[in-house]
Design a protein around this motif. Structure first.
Motif, PDB file in Angstrom:
ATOM      1  N   PRO A   1       0.734  -1.132   0.008  1.00 19.45           N
ATOM      2  CA  PRO A   1      -0.046   0.086  -0.186  1.00 19.45           C
ATOM      3  C   PRO A   1       0.935   1.325   0.045  1.00 19.45           C
ATOM      4  O   PRO A   1       1.744   1.598   0.896  1.00 19.45           O
ATOM      5  CB  PRO A   1      -0.769  -0.056   1.371  1.00 19.45           C
ATOM      6  N   ASN A   2       0.599   2.144  -0.965  1.00 19.83           N
ATOM      7  CA  ASN A   2       1.174   3.332  -1.139  1.00 19.83           C
ATOM      8  C   ASN A   2       2.671   3.301  -1.268  1.00 19.83           C
ATOM      9  O   ASN A   2       3.475   4.480  -1.017  1.00 19.83           O
ATOM     10  CB  ASN A   2       0.947   4.340   0.087  1.00 19.83           C
ATOM     11  N   ILE A   3       3.336   2.425  -1.756  1.00 19.92           N
ATOM     12  CA  ILE A   3       4.788   2.182  -1.896  1.00 19.92           C
ATOM     13  C   ILE A   3       5.442   3.083  -2.995  1.00 19.92           C
ATOM     14  O   ILE A   3       6.385   3.646  -2.936  1.00 19.92           O
ATOM     15  CB  ILE A   3       5.071   0.811  -1.883  1.00 19.92           C
ATOM     16  N   ASP A   4       4.448   3.444  -4.081  1.00 20.48           N
ATOM     17  CA  ASP A   4       4.812   4.345  -5.109  1.00 20.48           C
ATOM     18  C   ASP A   4       5.065   5.853  -4.630  1.00 20.48           C
ATOM     19  O   ASP A   4       5.573   6.434  -5.465  1.00 20.48           O
ATOM     20  CB  ASP A   4       3.534   4.440  -6.135  1.00 20.48           C
ATOM     21  N   ALA A   5       4.602   6.246  -3.251  1.00 21.43           N
ATOM     22  CA  ALA A   5       5.061   7.278  -2.880  1.00 21.43           C
ATOM     23  C   ALA A   5       6.511   7.429  -2.471  1.00 21.43           C
ATOM     24  O   ALA A   5       6.828   8.740  -2.276  1.00 21.43           O
ATOM     25  CB  ALA A   5       4.085   7.627  -1.784  1.00 21.43           C
ATOM     26  N   VAL A   6       7.061   6.245  -2.482  1.00 13.29           N
ATOM     27  CA  VAL A   6       8.631   6.457  -1.944  1.00 13.29           C
ATOM     28  C   VAL A   6       9.472   6.348  -3.174  1.00 13.29           C
ATOM     29  O   VAL A   6       9.421   5.087  -4.040  1.00 13.29           O
ATOM     30  CB  VAL A   6       8.734   4.891  -1.075  1.00 13.29           C
ATOM     31  N   LYS A   7      10.020   7.285  -3.393  1.00 13.64           N
ATOM     32  CA  LYS A   7      10.998   7.376  -4.663  1.00 13.64           C
ATOM     33  C   LYS A   7      12.215   6.346  -4.582  1.00 13.64           C
ATOM     34  O   LYS A   7      12.847   6.328  -3.605  1.00 13.64           O
ATOM     35  CB  LYS A   7      11.420   8.772  -4.887  1.00 13.64           C
ATOM     36  N   GLY A   8      12.285   5.866  -5.844  1.00 11.98           N
ATOM     37  CA  GLY A   8      13.633   5.168  -5.655  1.00 11.98           C
ATOM     38  C   GLY A   8      13.448   3.607  -5.074  1.00 11.98           C
ATOM     39  O   GLY A   8      14.538   2.859  -4.861  1.00 11.98           O
ATOM     40  N   VAL A   9      12.270   3.218  -4.962  1.00 11.05           N
ATOM     41  CA  VAL A   9      12.418   1.817  -4.321  1.00 11.05           C
ATOM     42  C   VAL A   9      12.355   0.930  -5.529  1.00 11.05           C
ATOM     43  O   VAL A   9      11.745   0.931  -6.366  1.00 11.05           O
ATOM     44  CB  VAL A   9      11.152   1.506  -3.762  1.00 11.05           C
ATOM     45  N   ASN A  10      13.195  -0.205  -5.227  1.00  9.32           N
ATOM     46  CA  ASN A  10      13.513  -1.210  -6.405  1.00  9.32           C
ATOM     47  C   ASN A  10      12.422  -2.496  -5.802  1.00  9.32           C
ATOM     48  O   ASN A  10      13.077  -3.289  -4.991  1.00  9.32           O
ATOM     49  CB  ASN A  10      15.026  -1.642  -6.534  1.00  9.32           C
ATOM     50  N   ARG A  11      11.287  -2.620  -6.293  1.00  5.78           N
ATOM     51  CA  ARG A  11      10.562  -3.520  -5.730  1.00  5.78           C
ATOM     52  C   ARG A  11      11.078  -4.957  -6.169  1.00  5.78           C
ATOM     53  O   ARG A  11      10.803  -5.953  -5.131  1.00  5.78           O
ATOM     54  CB  ARG A  11       8.930  -3.452  -6.684  1.00  5.78           C
ATOM     55  N   SER A  12      11.755  -5.139  -7.429  1.00  3.35           N
ATOM     56  CA  SER A  12      12.211  -6.579  -7.764  1.00  3.35           C
ATOM     57  C   SER A  12      13.245  -6.886  -6.574  1.00  3.35           C
ATOM     58  O   SER A  12      13.547  -7.968  -6.534  1.00  3.35           O
ATOM     59  CB  SER A  12      12.952  -6.445  -8.978  1.00  3.35           C
ATOM     60  N   ALA A  13      13.784  -5.904  -5.670  1.00  4.42           N
ATOM     61  CA  ALA A  13      14.836  -6.272  -5.032  1.00  4.42           C
ATOM     62  C   ALA A  13      14.329  -6.862  -3.424  1.00  4.42           C
ATOM     63  O   ALA A  13      15.074  -7.327  -2.630  1.00  4.42           O
ATOM     64  CB  ALA A  13      15.837  -5.389  -4.837  1.00  4.42           C
ATOM     65  N   ILE A  14      13.070  -6.802  -3.317  1.00  2.00           N
ATOM     66  CA  ILE A  14      12.417  -7.084  -1.938  1.00  2.00           C
ATOM     67  C   ILE A  14      11.712  -8.362  -2.253  1.00  2.00           C
ATOM     68  O   ILE A  14      10.898  -8.556  -2.963  1.00  2.00           O
ATOM     69  CB  ILE A  14      11.232  -5.994  -1.680  1.00  2.00           C
TER      70      ILE A  14
END
Length: 359
Positions: free
Chosen positions: A107-120
């Motif tokens: 939820p709302n992770i798009d508000a965080v700049k620079g997050v690499n989802r594929s690394a989580i």
């Protein structure tokens, strides 16, 4: 040089157990469950190894994986018990992962700049399927099971040719108030059998033929003939397979054993340490397709009410004795010829333990 029993503190000192938990138990192959418990994509179960909560799950690609049971967001546990999941959703903040452990949404992770989802991703644990049995190792660099226990996979299939069709029929949970090594050592010698296990010694095995050999890797192999067919406590067809009148057991250091009783009856031992003075022994009994069997049910009940109950009294008495200021570790009875009245297998266990603790 005469080998002696280990000093009592190896069994009574909490700091020794903590060292084992962080070292030995975290770097060796541990039993998790059976593939029959994870038949469909999304099926999962939780379990604990070396103080870590883990869960195994059947992926949509057919692969069984194991993960640490912890969300990568703020460490809430992902699942509990057992069941089936289409998606792994953390109950805390609804971060969701697919069945391969990759982050799907938050939820709302798009508000965080620079997050690499594929690394989580959920943290994966090394997993092997050994003749249908699921084993895990917390050490990413550990050698595969066939290196630890060479030849056992094939030998077990020789004695249980139908092993691919077997499923758990019954689990018997046996809590013991003793150190896990006391229980494992008791299992790993039959020096005490004639005196303490009359049913097992007269109705299942022939003690005078009993021997335990140290094999390559970290394996102790128990071998014996069965009691006379007219003395067996359950029916055995001597023509059912080439090993029908034999007993074999492969103990896989440090906490698991496959047993094949006469008549091609597969059962297992698994030790789950709960502390320096507590362990739970899980006895598993298996049949084709997990179908009910009066013979296996009766054998399981006989085992629990005789051999297992007798062993509980023995190992708990030993644990109490290890706390005595009067205990002086005596010499192990090691007969160069081996046999039922030799404790050479205990010496092997001690050497494996001391090597592991020294690492």
């Amino acid at each position: 040089m005469t080998a002696h029993a280990l000093p009592a503190f190896y069994y009574t000192d909490p700091s020794i157990f903590e060292k084992e938990r962080k070292g030995l138990l975290s770097r060796t192959w541990q039993f998790a469950g059976h593939v029959a418990e994870l038949k469909r994509p999304g099926d999962y179960f939780t379990f604990e190894i070396a103080g870590e909560s883990l869960f195994a799950i059947h992926g949509r690609d057919g692969v069984i994986r194991t993960f640490y049971n912890v969300c990568q967001h703020r460490a809430h546990q992902m699942v509990s018990g057992s069941g089936r999941k289409r998606l792994l959703v953390c109950p805390y903040h609804a971060w969701s992962y697919d069945l391969t452990g990759r982050l799907k949404s938050a939820p709302n992770i798009d508000a965080v700049k620079g997050v690499n989802r594929s690394a989580i991703c959920l943290t994966e644990v090394r997993t092997e399927i050994f003749n249908g049995f699921i084993f895990v190792n917390l050490d990413d660099d550990a050698q595969p099971m066939d290196s630890w226990y060479p030849g056992v996979r094939e030998a077990l299939r020789d004695y249980v040719p139908n092993i691919d069709t077997l499923e758990p029929l019954e689990w018997v949970e046996v809590p013991e108030t003793c150190n896990w090594k006391v229980s494992v050592e008791n299992y790993s010698e039959c020096y005490h059998c004639n005196l303490n296990h009359p049913t097992f010694s007269t109705g299942v095995i022939k003690p005078e033929t009993y021997d335990i050999s140290k094999q390559d890797g970290h394996v102790l192999c128990h071998t014996t003939e069965c009691s006379g067919l007219d003395a067996m406590t359950y029916p055995v067809d001597p023509d059912s397979n080439p090993h029908a009148v034999e007993y074999r057991s492969w103990f896989l250091w440090p906490l698991f054993s496959f047993q094949v009783y006469p008549g091609n009856v597969l059962n297992t031992y698994h030790w789950r340490p709960a502390g320096h003075d507590a362990v739970t022994v899980w006895r598993g009994w298996y049949t084709e397709g997990g179908m009910d069997s009066e013979t296996i049910r009766r054998l399981s009940l006989q085992d629990r009410s005789t051999t297992v109950e007798e062993d509980i009294q023995l190992v708990e008495s030993v644990q109490r004795g290890l706390h005595s200021r009067g205990y002086r570790p005596g010499p192990l009875v090691i007969d160069p010829k081996g046999g039922v009245q030799s404790e050479h297998s205990i010496s092997a266990l001690h050497n494996w333990l001391l090597d592991a603790i020294a690492e």
